[in-house]
Scaffold this motif. Sequence first.
Motif, PDB file in Angstrom:
ATOM      1  N   PHE A 108      22.658  63.222  -1.442  1.00 35.82           N
ATOM      2  CA  PHE A 108      22.980  64.413  -0.522  1.00 35.82           C
ATOM      3  C   PHE A 108      22.635  65.706  -0.967  1.00 35.82           C
ATOM      4  CE2 PHE A 108      25.883  60.831   0.645  1.00 35.82           C
ATOM      5  CZ  PHE A 108      25.936  60.788   1.850  1.00 35.82           C
ATOM      6  N   LEU A 109      22.308  65.918  -2.483  1.00 36.98           N
ATOM      7  CA  LEU A 109      21.739  67.495  -2.560  1.00 36.98           C
ATOM      8  C   LEU A 109      20.205  67.251  -2.954  1.00 36.98           C
ATOM      9  CD1 LEU A 109      24.536  68.276  -5.232  1.00 36.98           C
ATOM     10  CD2 LEU A 109      24.650  68.521  -2.856  1.00 36.98           C
ATOM     11  N   LEU A 110      19.563  66.270  -2.937  1.00 37.85           N
ATOM     12  CA  LEU A 110      18.175  66.474  -3.197  1.00 37.85           C
ATOM     13  C   LEU A 110      17.360  65.728  -2.091  1.00 37.85           C
ATOM     14  CD1 LEU A 110      17.997  65.701  -6.884  1.00 37.85           C
ATOM     15  CD2 LEU A 110      17.746  67.739  -5.649  1.00 37.85           C
ATOM     16  N   VAL A 111      17.723  64.361  -1.834  1.00 36.61           N
ATOM     17  CA  VAL A 111      17.020  63.661  -0.582  1.00 36.61           C
ATOM     18  C   VAL A 111      17.321  64.094   0.719  1.00 36.61           C
ATOM     19  CG1 VAL A 111      16.835  61.339   0.190  1.00 36.61           C
ATOM     20  CG2 VAL A 111      16.966  61.698  -2.091  1.00 36.61           C
ATOM     21  N   VAL A 112      18.595  64.482   1.152  1.00 35.37           N
ATOM     22  CA  VAL A 112      18.831  64.872   2.408  1.00 35.37           C
ATOM     23  C   VAL A 112      18.455  66.190   2.711  1.00 35.37           C
ATOM     24  CG1 VAL A 112      20.739  65.169   4.191  1.00 35.37           C
ATOM     25  CG2 VAL A 112      21.196  63.279   2.523  1.00 35.37           C
ATOM     26  N   ASP A 113      17.650  66.269   3.899  1.00 37.84           N
ATOM     27  CA  ASP A 113      17.336  67.646   4.419  1.00 37.84           C
ATOM     28  C   ASP A 113      18.409  68.364   5.153  1.00 37.84           C
ATOM     29  OD1 ASP A 113      15.928  69.778   5.355  1.00 37.84           O
ATOM     30  OD2 ASP A 113      14.087  68.956   5.617  1.00 37.84           O
ATOM     31  N   TRP A 114      18.881  69.127   4.772  1.00 40.11           N
ATOM     32  CA  TRP A 114      20.265  69.564   5.392  1.00 40.11           C
ATOM     33  C   TRP A 114      19.868  70.412   6.661  1.00 40.11           C
ATOM     34  CZ3 TRP A 114      24.886  67.595   5.249  1.00 40.11           C
ATOM     35  CH2 TRP A 114      25.267  66.824   3.929  1.00 40.11           C
ATOM     36  N   HIS A 115      18.658  71.266   6.534  1.00 37.52           N
ATOM     37  CA  HIS A 115      18.280  72.156   7.514  1.00 37.52           C
ATOM     38  C   HIS A 115      17.731  71.343   8.790  1.00 37.52           C
ATOM     39  CE1 HIS A 115      16.218  75.369   9.677  1.00 37.52           C
ATOM     40  NE2 HIS A 115      15.009  74.771   9.577  1.00 37.52           N
ATOM     41  N   ALA A 116      16.934  70.175   8.411  1.00 38.78           N
ATOM     42  CA  ALA A 116      16.683  69.165   9.371  1.00 38.78           C
ATOM     43  C   ALA A 116      17.665  68.582  10.411  1.00 38.78           C
ATOM     44  CB  ALA A 116      15.515  68.326   9.045  1.00 38.78           C
ATOM     45  N   LEU A 117      18.812  68.444   9.453  1.00 40.93           N
ATOM     46  CA  LEU A 117      20.030  67.638   9.829  1.00 40.93           C
ATOM     47  C   LEU A 117      20.752  68.623  10.840  1.00 40.93           C
ATOM     48  CD1 LEU A 117      21.967  65.109   9.720  1.00 40.93           C
ATOM     49  CD2 LEU A 117      22.912  66.152   7.844  1.00 40.93           C
ATOM     50  N   ARG A 118      20.641  69.796  10.514  1.00 41.11           N
ATOM     51  CA  ARG A 118      21.433  70.817  11.393  1.00 41.11           C
ATOM     52  C   ARG A 118      21.029  71.015  12.628  1.00 41.11           C
ATOM     53  NH1 ARG A 118      21.420  76.414  11.762  1.00 41.11           N
ATOM     54  NH2 ARG A 118      19.987  76.130  10.084  1.00 41.11           N
ATOM     55  N   THR A 119      19.536  71.029  12.694  1.00 39.74           N
ATOM     56  CA  THR A 119      18.891  71.276  14.019  1.00 39.74           C
ATOM     57  C   THR A 119      18.478  69.956  14.634  1.00 39.74           C
ATOM     58  OG1 THR A 119      16.618  71.124  12.726  1.00 39.74           O
ATOM     59  CG2 THR A 119      17.809  73.224  12.997  1.00 39.74           C
ATOM     60  N   ALA A 120      18.736  68.839  14.257  1.00 40.10           N
ATOM     61  CA  ALA A 120      18.504  67.434  14.847  1.00 40.10           C
ATOM     62  C   ALA A 120      19.507  67.472  16.099  1.00 40.10           C
ATOM     63  CB  ALA A 120      18.868  66.223  14.129  1.00 40.10           C
ATOM     64  N   LYS A 121      18.637  66.868  17.191  1.00 43.29           N
ATOM     65  CA  LYS A 121      19.358  66.574  18.302  1.00 43.29           C
ATOM     66  C   LYS A 121      19.728  65.221  18.783  1.00 43.29           C
ATOM     67  CE  LYS A 121      18.809  71.001  19.331  1.00 43.29           C
ATOM     68  NZ  LYS A 121      19.956  71.848  19.293  1.00 43.29           N
ATOM     69  N   CYS A 122      20.952  64.784  18.900  1.00 41.02           N
ATOM     70  CA  CYS A 122      21.448  63.256  19.045  1.00 41.02           C
ATOM     71  C   CYS A 122      22.440  63.167  20.133  1.00 41.02           C
ATOM     72  CB  CYS A 122      22.112  62.833  17.685  1.00 41.02           C
ATOM     73  SG  CYS A 122      21.015  63.030  16.055  1.00 41.02           S
ATOM     74  N   GLY A 123      22.641  61.768  20.415  1.00 41.38           N
ATOM     75  CA  GLY A 123      23.623  61.696  21.257  1.00 41.38           C
ATOM     76  C   GLY A 123      23.303  62.260  22.806  1.00 41.38           C
ATOM     77  N   MET A 124      24.218  62.623  23.629  1.00 43.18           N
ATOM     78  CA  MET A 124      24.124  63.186  24.728  1.00 43.18           C
ATOM     79  C   MET A 124      23.316  64.485  24.789  1.00 43.18           C
ATOM     80  SD  MET A 124      25.545  61.188  26.730  1.00 43.18           S
ATOM     81  CE  MET A 124      25.719  62.236  28.316  1.00 43.18           C
ATOM     82  N   GLU A 125      23.357  65.210  23.981  1.00 43.68           N
ATOM     83  CA  GLU A 125      22.777  66.424  23.793  1.00 43.68           C
ATOM     84  C   GLU A 125      21.167  66.152  23.821  1.00 43.68           C
ATOM     85  OE1 GLU A 125      22.293  70.786  20.985  1.00 43.68           O
ATOM     86  OE2 GLU A 125      23.493  68.652  20.276  1.00 43.68           O
ATOM     87  N   ALA A 126      20.491  65.136  23.071  1.00 39.93           N
ATOM     88  CA  ALA A 126      19.075  64.658  23.238  1.00 39.93           C
ATOM     89  C   ALA A 126      19.036  64.286  24.464  1.00 39.93           C
ATOM     90  CB  ALA A 126      18.950  63.635  22.100  1.00 39.93           C
ATOM     91  N   VAL A 127      19.627  63.570  25.196  1.00 38.92           N
ATOM     92  CA  VAL A 127      19.668  63.023  26.556  1.00 38.92           C
ATOM     93  C   VAL A 127      19.252  63.944  27.508  1.00 38.92           C
ATOM     94  CG1 VAL A 127      20.336  61.560  28.568  1.00 38.92           C
ATOM     95  CG2 VAL A 127      20.669  60.839  26.266  1.00 38.92           C
ATOM     96  N   GLU A 128      20.316  65.117  27.235  1.00 43.13           N
ATOM     97  CA  GLU A 128      20.169  66.293  28.299  1.00 43.13           C
ATOM     98  C   GLU A 128      19.044  67.164  28.233  1.00 43.13           C
ATOM     99  OE1 GLU A 128      23.445  68.323  27.273  1.00 43.13           O
ATOM    100  OE2 GLU A 128      25.091  67.168  28.361  1.00 43.13           O
ATOM    101  N   LEU A 129      18.469  66.969  26.953  1.00 40.01           N
ATOM    102  CA  LEU A 129      17.205  67.814  26.704  1.00 40.01           C
ATOM    103  C   LEU A 129      16.006  66.784  26.866  1.00 40.01           C
ATOM    104  CD1 LEU A 129      18.072  69.697  23.527  1.00 40.01           C
ATOM    105  CD2 LEU A 129      17.908  70.487  25.729  1.00 40.01           C
TER     106      LEU A 129
END
Length: 662
Positions: A108-129
């Motif tokens: 969670f501190l090295l492998v996970v890209d938190w910036h990309a995770l924060r900007t990722a679009k998932c669920g209904m938000e991705a469908v709307e876009l």
Amino acid sequence: MMSVAQKGFLDSIRWKLRNDSSVKTPLLCDGPSEVELSDYRRLSGSDCECPSELLSVEGPKLELIADLDLFFERLYNYHREKGLVCIMTKWIVELLTVAFVVGFIWFFLLVVDWHALRTAKCGMEAVELGQKPCNLAKEAINHHPFVPFTFVKGVIVGSMVILTIYGLFNFLKFLVQFKNILKIRHFYYHSLNITDRDIGTVPWPTILDKVVQLQKNQQLCVVKDLSAHDIIMRIMRKENYLIGMLNKGVLALPSSCWVLELDLLSILRKMTKKNHLIFPKTLEWTLNWCIFQSMFDSKFCIQRNFLTNPSLLRKRLVAVGTLMFIISPCLVIFMLVYLFLRHAEQFYNHPSTASSRRWSNLSKWIFREFNEVDHFFKHRLNNSVAHSSNYLKQFPSPLMNTLAKFLCFVSGGFAAILIIIAFLDESLLEGHLYGRNLFWYAAIFGAFTALGRSIMSEELEVLDPEGMMASVVQHTHYFPKRWRGRENSNAVRAEFETLFQYTTMMLLEEMASIFITPYLLIFVIPKRVDDILQFISVFTVDVEGVGHVCSFSMFDFEKHGNGKYASPFDASHTMRSSQGKMEKSFLSFQSAYASWEPSAHGKQFLSKLRHFGEQRLRDEIQNFSSHGLTETHNSLQGNLTHRFGYQDVLHNDSVFSISPVS
């Protein structure tokens, strides 16, 4: 029995005390130490080369005990941990916990890209876009975690390395100790006739009585027949010194306004505008390693070089402090992750936990008594938590109560609206408001409502600070003179709060202690080395069959007695324990180990205290009689002896507040 004052190297040592030193008595004399069992190969007048057949009672092979302190400590820990299966399970869980924390930090501190995770679009938000649902395994995973390699990543890797070394050390320790644990189990089964199934219900004093009886047949110590007191002094040899140092003000000096002389938290005091006293776990661990683990030799006697060379202790303190300062950033990473894993879920589902209180680490060592083993002390302290919370409730804050009510009113209203929306159509909660769905708002408003309710005080609660404090003292056995008669004052309340702290505040203190402890070890504690060694010299006695121990743990009323606490002797102020600690410790020990036979002075102390209790009960009976309560009078008089034995007086500190005791 204590050995006579010996002639030796301590005769030539005279520390020059500073003006603020709390110790002003001559040093003890030292002498030749008794021979430990491990040093015996053949006793004079004996044909047996092994005076103890401890762990192999069924066969001809006899085995010596190389370290009686370690043996009795393992014996106690085996009972406290409730048998072999529980001990092994605990060790395995600790190893798995370390491995999990290392993996958690890595992922969670090295492998996970938190910036990309924060900007990722998932669920209904991705469908709307008009986008495909995100694949977190591809978008939020950094396949090159060390590129670029920054200072922060270096600190994270350092924390992982330290944790890995700690885990490997625990694993090797497990392998080394496993054989010894099996021997202790064999001793319980075949020497004490106690199985792992029974050990959960057999009390520790009963086990100790069995060990004392066994000593008469199989000499665990060849110098003398060990009593329960001797065994407990061996188990708590180092802890008794720490308790005595805090009690005499060598490590921490609380004054009437609760100001720490060492100025341990000057920065925190400036921030909070109030005095604050702490004794963090990190400081306790480092002092234990630098002082108490280094002061004894293999015969359980204080080493010559330890007392005669104070510069050596100073160098050790500074070296440990410097090392802690170097690795402190790595320790912060570990502490943050550990506290997050341990408390995040609890705070989320039970927000009121943030406003709960518990005893600080300092208060635990202030309250703990000489020769009081760990599980007895924890039981006593746990019983005081509810009474301590009730005492602080005697000081309601109208301002905080009003603000908490308003917080509950507002957050509860919004939470109720969200519940109504859920009843109409739960899919509406998936709708977004200012970038957040309504589920998020429901969780936030629910948390604020729970927090506000935990802060609010009960309006109809009866205010009785004196009665609540008496209930607290019944378990803590701590009631300084500056508190007596002032239980309803804000000064006593503020001092009490420094001991009984908010859980959140204690977590912040543990985080801050990572940086505070190195400062103390490098700049503050070395200035106290002379006083520390002075205390060890003055308050150390040599006990036959036990070795060097803190003299307070001997319950020597002639040397350390306080007449204000019913002691048959009244020693000088510098030699007495503060707040009658020794007298209270004696009563607690006698109550816990009823079969133990105290000394003549101890019996005199019990007789004096029992007489005081009986006189007090007679006064109570006369008071009832003067009001015509004949039935109550007869009932009390019939139970005179039962009610006021010394055990009834044990946990009533108001008895000790009488000065002098008649």
